[in-house]
Structures are given as structure tokens and as C-alpha cells.
Design a protein around this motif. Structure first.
Motif, PDB file in Angstrom:
ATOM      1  N   GLN A  41      -2.073 -38.349  80.462  1.00 32.57           N
ATOM      2  CA  GLN A  41      -3.209 -38.532  79.956  1.00 32.57           C
ATOM      3  C   GLN A  41      -3.682 -39.531  78.334  1.00 32.57           C
ATOM      4  O   GLN A  41      -5.043 -39.769  78.984  1.00 32.57           O
ATOM      5  N   SER A  42      -2.729 -39.239  77.459  1.00 28.59           N
ATOM      6  CA  SER A  42      -2.638 -40.237  76.584  1.00 28.59           C
ATOM      7  C   SER A  42      -2.597 -41.580  77.139  1.00 28.59           C
ATOM      8  O   SER A  42      -3.550 -42.608  76.706  1.00 28.59           O
ATOM      9  N   LEU A  43      -1.796 -41.929  77.953  1.00 25.60           N
ATOM     10  CA  LEU A  43      -1.162 -43.284  78.317  1.00 25.60           C
ATOM     11  C   LEU A  43      -2.381 -43.530  79.435  1.00 25.60           C
ATOM     12  O   LEU A  43      -2.780 -45.092  79.114  1.00 25.60           O
ATOM     13  N   GLU A  45      -5.254 -42.979  78.599  1.00 21.61           N
ATOM     14  CA  GLU A  45      -6.571 -43.580  78.519  1.00 21.61           C
ATOM     15  C   GLU A  45      -5.483 -44.810  77.542  1.00 21.61           C
ATOM     16  O   GLU A  45      -6.697 -45.902  77.245  1.00 21.61           O
ATOM     17  N   ASN A  46      -4.927 -44.511  76.800  1.00 24.45           N
ATOM     18  CA  ASN A  46      -4.728 -46.000  75.950  1.00 24.45           C
ATOM     19  C   ASN A  46      -4.707 -47.332  76.999  1.00 24.45           C
ATOM     20  O   ASN A  46      -5.362 -48.068  76.724  1.00 24.45           O
ATOM     21  N   SER A  47      -3.997 -46.552  78.388  1.00 23.94           N
ATOM     22  CA  SER A  47      -3.545 -48.362  78.908  1.00 23.94           C
ATOM     23  C   SER A  47      -5.181 -48.534  79.874  1.00 23.94           C
ATOM     24  O   SER A  47      -5.329 -50.119  79.557  1.00 23.94           O
ATOM     25  N   GLN A  48      -6.126 -48.259  79.884  1.00 24.32           N
ATOM     26  CA  GLN A  48      -7.412 -48.022  80.329  1.00 24.32           C
ATOM     27  C   GLN A  48      -8.668 -49.057  79.241  1.00 24.32           C
ATOM     28  O   GLN A  48      -9.041 -49.185  79.798  1.00 24.32           O
ATOM     29  N   THR A  49      -7.635 -48.553  77.822  1.00 25.38           N
ATOM     30  CA  THR A  49      -8.596 -48.578  76.985  1.00 25.38           C
ATOM     31  C   THR A  49      -8.453 -50.077  76.566  1.00 25.38           C
ATOM     32  O   THR A  49      -9.500 -51.398  76.354  1.00 25.38           O
ATOM     33  N   ILE A  50      -7.317 -50.670  77.176  1.00 26.92           N
ATOM     34  CA  ILE A  50      -6.514 -51.920  76.645  1.00 26.92           C
ATOM     35  C   ILE A  50      -6.838 -52.663  78.082  1.00 26.92           C
ATOM     36  O   ILE A  50      -8.210 -53.624  77.614  1.00 26.92           O
ATOM     37  N   GLU A  80       1.794 -55.913  72.130  1.00 27.07           N
ATOM     38  CA  GLU A  80       1.691 -54.665  73.159  1.00 27.07           C
ATOM     39  C   GLU A  80       3.190 -54.733  73.916  1.00 27.07           C
ATOM     40  O   GLU A  80       3.052 -55.386  75.068  1.00 27.07           O
ATOM     41  N   TYR A 117      -5.561 -47.200  89.429  1.00 30.89           N
ATOM     42  CA  TYR A 117      -4.811 -46.643  88.703  1.00 30.89           C
ATOM     43  C   TYR A 117      -3.418 -45.517  89.355  1.00 30.89           C
ATOM     44  O   TYR A 117      -3.075 -45.017  89.461  1.00 30.89           O
ATOM     45  N   TRP A 144       2.051 -51.759  82.926  1.00 32.72           N
ATOM     46  CA  TRP A 144       2.183 -50.358  81.690  1.00 32.72           C
ATOM     47  C   TRP A 144       4.434 -49.750  81.728  1.00 32.72           C
ATOM     48  O   TRP A 144       3.729 -49.021  82.796  1.00 32.72           O
TER      49      TRP A 144
END
Length: 183
Positions: A41-43, A45-50, A80, A117, A144
Motif C-alpha cells: 500500500q505504501s509503495l 501510494e508513493n509511486s502513484q504520488t510521484i 529517486e 498499476y 519503479w
């Protein structure tokens, strides 16, 4: 030797060790599953934010198919280390820029996909629409690296295995001491 004929001390030790092992394996499994789910989930969120930020930042350059500005925007991703590849595509699927620039165009998707994704081959592949004034003018592609995530899971499993072995040894020692007092 048949368990029915075994001394009570051995039966108690076996029952305690079996119970302890099952409980510890269950706890370790729950812990690993939780870690994997929250990490994914964190991955995501981070990758989609970028991807979202880069797509928004590049909307004007993509709309006007300004390849120089697109390259400058993608170059900012060099900070990154987990980003393996990135590309900006124009309205008709033409690749306007890629990161790293030294990577051949053949290693990038020829045509951007709809918002996706995908996890495959040790990497996350994200396709994000680039919008200008509410209309889609192109697409952003991001690849990523997942190798640090896989290393983390391997490390967590190793730590939990050591904890399991250590806990079983402690349980065996406690069972042995308690049996001597009881019997």
C-alpha cells in the motif's frame, strides 16, 4: 517408539512444543502478511504520488509536445534511486522524452496504456494520464524498482525465523524445568 507408550514427561514436552510452535508460526505468518500488505500500500501510494505530480507538472510541455521541457522534467526524477525508467508520451502515443535518456527507446512501452498499476518482473509499472484543462493530452510511464522491497521481506522472514527458533528453545527449556518440578 509409539506416542501412547511414551513417558508422560515426553508427552508433555511434545504437547507444549507443538502448541508453542503453532502459536508462533501463526503469529509470524500474520506479521509477515501485515508487513507485505502495508508495504505494498505504501509503495502504491508513493509511486502513484510521484506519477501524479510528474504528470501534472508536465501537462503544458506534453500538450505542446515540447520535448526539451519534457526531458528536463524527467531529469528531476534522478533524485529517486528506485525509479528505473520514466517516459512522457504525447496525445497520439509518440514518446516525447525518456529517463534515463541513455536507455534505448525499445526498452520502453511502445504505446502508453490506460491508467494502470502493474507489478511484473520485479518492478511496478505505472501509466498515468497527463491532463491539461481537464482533457487528456498524453501519458506518463513510471517503472519503479522492487528489489529493495523483496530484500526487506527476505530480511523480515529471516528475523522471524530466528525469533521462532529462539522462542522454541526458550519454550523447551521452560517446559523441561517445569516438568522436573511437576513430576
Amino acid at each position: 517408539m509409539n506416542l501412547r507408550d511414551a513417558p508422560i514427561q515426553r508427552k508433555l514436552t511434545l504437547a507444549i512444543m507443538l502448541t508453542s510452535t503453532v502459536v508462533l508460526l501463526l503469529a509470524a505468518t500474520v506479521s509477515i502478511v501485515h508487513e507485505v500488505i502495508t508495504f505494498r500500500q505504501s509503495l502504491a501510494e508513493n509511486s502513484q504520488t510521484i506519477a501524479r505530480i510528474t504528470a501534472a507538472q508536465s501537462s503544458g510541455a506534453v500538450d505542446y509536445e515540447n520535448e526539451l521541457d519534457c526531458r528536463k522534467i524527467l531529469f528531476k526524477l534522478s533524485g529517486e534511486p528506485l525509479i528505473l525508467q520514466a517516459a512522457l508520451y504525447g496525445r497520439h502515443g509518440k514518446m516525447l522524452a525518456r529517463y534515463p535518456a541513455s536507455t534505448g527507446a525499445g526498452s520502453f512501452p511502445a504505446v502508453p496504456m490506460a491508467s494502470e498499476y502493474l507489478i511484473e518482473h520485479g518492478a511496478v509499472n505505472i501509466f498515468w494520464p497527463v491532463r491539461q484543462d481537464g482533457r487528456i493530452v498524453g501519458a506518463f510511464y513510471l517503472k519503479w524498482d522492487l528489489s529493495p522491497a523483496h530484500a526487506r521481506v527476505r530480511w523480515d522472514v529471516a528475523v522471524l525465523a530466528l525469533m521462532l527458533i529462539g522462542s522454541m528453545l526458550v519454550a523447551l527449556a521452560i517446559a523441561h524445568v517445569l516438568q522436573r518440578r511437576i513430576s
